[in-house]
Design a protein around this motif. Structure first.
Motif, PDB file in Angstrom:
ATOM      1  N   THR A  77      67.003  15.679  53.592  1.00  0.00           N
ATOM      2  CA  THR A  77      66.869  15.954  52.076  1.00  0.00           C
ATOM      3  C   THR A  77      66.875  14.636  51.284  1.00  0.00           C
ATOM      4  O   THR A  77      66.153  14.239  50.554  1.00  0.00           O
ATOM      5  CB  THR A  77      68.109  16.651  51.380  1.00  0.00           C
ATOM      6  OG1 THR A  77      68.014  18.052  52.146  1.00  0.00           O
ATOM      7  CG2 THR A  77      67.836  16.818  50.045  1.00  0.00           C
ATOM      8  N   SER A  78      67.560  13.601  51.789  1.00  0.00           N
ATOM      9  CA  SER A  78      67.720  12.192  51.115  1.00  0.00           C
ATOM     10  C   SER A  78      66.628  11.512  51.453  1.00  0.00           C
ATOM     11  O   SER A  78      66.130  10.840  50.316  1.00  0.00           O
ATOM     12  CB  SER A  78      68.643  11.425  51.659  1.00  0.00           C
ATOM     13  OG  SER A  78      68.817  11.249  53.025  1.00  0.00           O
ATOM     14  N   LEU A  79      65.931  11.772  52.581  1.00  0.00           N
ATOM     15  CA  LEU A  79      64.455  10.887  52.586  1.00  0.00           C
ATOM     16  C   LEU A  79      63.255  11.456  52.028  1.00  0.00           C
ATOM     17  O   LEU A  79      62.636  10.953  51.508  1.00  0.00           O
ATOM     18  CB  LEU A  79      64.332  11.156  54.126  1.00  0.00           C
ATOM     19  CG  LEU A  79      63.326   9.995  54.803  1.00  0.00           C
ATOM     20  CD1 LEU A  79      63.470   8.640  54.224  1.00  0.00           C
ATOM     21  CD2 LEU A  79      63.445  10.196  56.187  1.00  0.00           C
ATOM     22  N   ILE A  80      63.419  12.974  51.749  1.00  0.00           N
ATOM     23  CA  ILE A  80      62.432  13.670  51.024  1.00  0.00           C
ATOM     24  C   ILE A  80      62.563  13.205  49.532  1.00  0.00           C
ATOM     25  O   ILE A  80      61.675  12.836  48.961  1.00  0.00           O
ATOM     26  CB  ILE A  80      62.707  15.213  51.029  1.00  0.00           C
ATOM     27  CG1 ILE A  80      62.349  15.519  52.683  1.00  0.00           C
ATOM     28  CG2 ILE A  80      61.877  15.805  50.134  1.00  0.00           C
ATOM     29  CD1 ILE A  80      60.902  15.475  53.068  1.00  0.00           C
ATOM     30  N   LYS A  81      63.904  13.089  48.891  1.00  0.00           N
ATOM     31  CA  LYS A  81      63.953  12.610  47.942  1.00  0.00           C
ATOM     32  C   LYS A  81      63.566  11.103  47.541  1.00  0.00           C
ATOM     33  O   LYS A  81      62.752  10.930  46.646  1.00  0.00           O
ATOM     34  CB  LYS A  81      65.429  12.651  47.358  1.00  0.00           C
ATOM     35  CG  LYS A  81      66.049  14.108  47.033  1.00  0.00           C
ATOM     36  CD  LYS A  81      67.576  14.028  46.681  1.00  0.00           C
ATOM     37  CE  LYS A  81      68.033  15.416  46.463  1.00  0.00           C
ATOM     38  NZ  LYS A  81      69.517  15.566  46.263  1.00  0.00           N
ATOM     39  N   SER A  82      63.798  10.263  48.528  1.00  0.00           N
ATOM     40  CA  SER A  82      63.140   8.888  48.361  1.00  0.00           C
ATOM     41  C   SER A  82      61.664   8.794  48.347  1.00  0.00           C
ATOM     42  O   SER A  82      61.043   8.406  47.577  1.00  0.00           O
ATOM     43  CB  SER A  82      63.521   8.138  49.851  1.00  0.00           C
ATOM     44  OG  SER A  82      64.957   7.689  49.622  1.00  0.00           O
ATOM     45  N   PHE A  83      60.974   9.668  49.163  1.00  0.00           N
ATOM     46  CA  PHE A  83      59.411   9.840  49.172  1.00  0.00           C
ATOM     47  C   PHE A  83      59.064  10.295  48.051  1.00  0.00           C
ATOM     48  O   PHE A  83      57.996   9.779  47.375  1.00  0.00           O
ATOM     49  CB  PHE A  83      59.143  10.822  50.484  1.00  0.00           C
ATOM     50  CG  PHE A  83      59.366  10.130  51.966  1.00  0.00           C
ATOM     51  CD1 PHE A  83      59.627   9.061  52.110  1.00  0.00           C
ATOM     52  CD2 PHE A  83      59.007  10.741  52.959  1.00  0.00           C
ATOM     53  CE1 PHE A  83      59.664   8.283  53.287  1.00  0.00           C
ATOM     54  CE2 PHE A  83      59.141  10.204  54.199  1.00  0.00           C
ATOM     55  CZ  PHE A  83      59.639   8.934  54.309  1.00  0.00           C
ATOM     56  N   LEU A  84      59.764  11.445  47.434  1.00  0.00           N
ATOM     57  CA  LEU A  84      59.307  11.879  45.954  1.00  0.00           C
ATOM     58  C   LEU A  84      59.465  10.930  44.980  1.00  0.00           C
ATOM     59  O   LEU A  84      58.651  10.712  44.129  1.00  0.00           O
ATOM     60  CB  LEU A  84      60.130  13.278  45.647  1.00  0.00           C
ATOM     61  CG  LEU A  84      60.031  14.479  46.417  1.00  0.00           C
ATOM     62  CD1 LEU A  84      61.024  15.415  46.205  1.00  0.00           C
ATOM     63  CD2 LEU A  84      58.614  14.983  45.886  1.00  0.00           C
ATOM     64  N   SER A  85      60.647  10.096  45.022  1.00  0.00           N
ATOM     65  CA  SER A  85      60.855   9.086  43.849  1.00  0.00           C
ATOM     66  C   SER A  85      59.834   8.059  43.979  1.00  0.00           C
ATOM     67  O   SER A  85      59.413   7.427  43.005  1.00  0.00           O
ATOM     68  CB  SER A  85      62.333   8.585  43.936  1.00  0.00           C
ATOM     69  OG  SER A  85      62.374   7.546  45.099  1.00  0.00           O
ATOM     70  N   LEU A  86      59.322   7.833  45.268  1.00  0.00           N
ATOM     71  CA  LEU A  86      58.203   6.892  45.321  1.00  0.00           C
ATOM     72  C   LEU A  86      56.683   7.407  45.376  1.00  0.00           C
ATOM     73  O   LEU A  86      55.733   6.520  45.455  1.00  0.00           O
ATOM     74  CB  LEU A  86      58.442   6.235  46.761  1.00  0.00           C
ATOM     75  CG  LEU A  86      59.584   4.877  46.765  1.00  0.00           C
ATOM     76  CD1 LEU A  86      59.811   4.614  48.228  1.00  0.00           C
ATOM     77  CD2 LEU A  86      59.349   3.763  46.045  1.00  0.00           C
TER      78      LEU A  86
END
Length: 176
Positions: free
Chosen positions: A81-90
């Motif tokens: 989930t943290s990686l998905i959130k990073s990709f979303l934020s970018l």
């Protein structure tokens, strides 16, 4: 939660898990497995009085990729989930409600990042290295740089070239 869905005498879950937990041969098979398990879970999740007690179809990408990574860590990144959130934020990924679509995009972005890093430094990063670079990004920390290589051994690409490489690399049809 998932184990509680199987009633005595009903062995559909056991059969499904034997199939979907085995590392897939390719991305297309991975997406099929995610969609199958997600649909199975949704049958319980959508009817549950308390959804906290039911298997969440929104977790199937993480759940399956975790087990696939244990079997083949070079092929299958874990969809944290943290990686998905990073990709979303970018703005690298769109927020998809379908787990198959989300994993496809996630997988292709990981592959594109790995290809870009391979081209820049001449060495393919592990999924773990990519995960932790983004974890550090989210924590406001910078990852520790690798020791510098000799200039002749290093490819030099501008940020614009890097962006073009990443957009070229993120093409699902190349991984299906």
């Amino acid at each position: 939660q998932l184990a509680r869905t199987e009633s005595s005498g009903d062995r559909r879950l056991t059969a499904m898990l034997k199939s979907v937990l085995r590392a897939p041969a390719d991305l297309e098979e991975a997406l099929d497995k995610i969609v199958d398990l997600s649909a199975y879970c949704d049958g319980f999740f959508s009817k549950a009085k308390d959804r906290r007690t039911a298997p969440n179809p929104g977790s199937t990408g993480y759940f399956l990729s975790y087990f696939w990574q244990l079997q083949d860590h070079e092929s299958w990144p874990i969809m944290y989930t943290s990686l998905i959130k990073s990709f979303l934020s970018l703005d690298l990924i769109a927020d998809a409600h379908d787990q198959g679509d989300l994993y496809r995009d996630f997988f292709c972005i990981n592959a594109g990042i790995a290809d870009l890093i391979l081209e820049k430094r001449g060495e393919r990063p592990s999924h773990w290295e990519i995960e932790h670079a983004f974890w550090n990004y989210d924590k406001g920390q910078s990852p520790q740089p690798r020791p510098a290589k000799a200039a002749s051994a290093r490819a030099s690409a501008s940020p614009k070239q890097g962006s073009q490489l990443l957009s070229r690399a993120i093409k699902p049809e190349e991984y299906l």
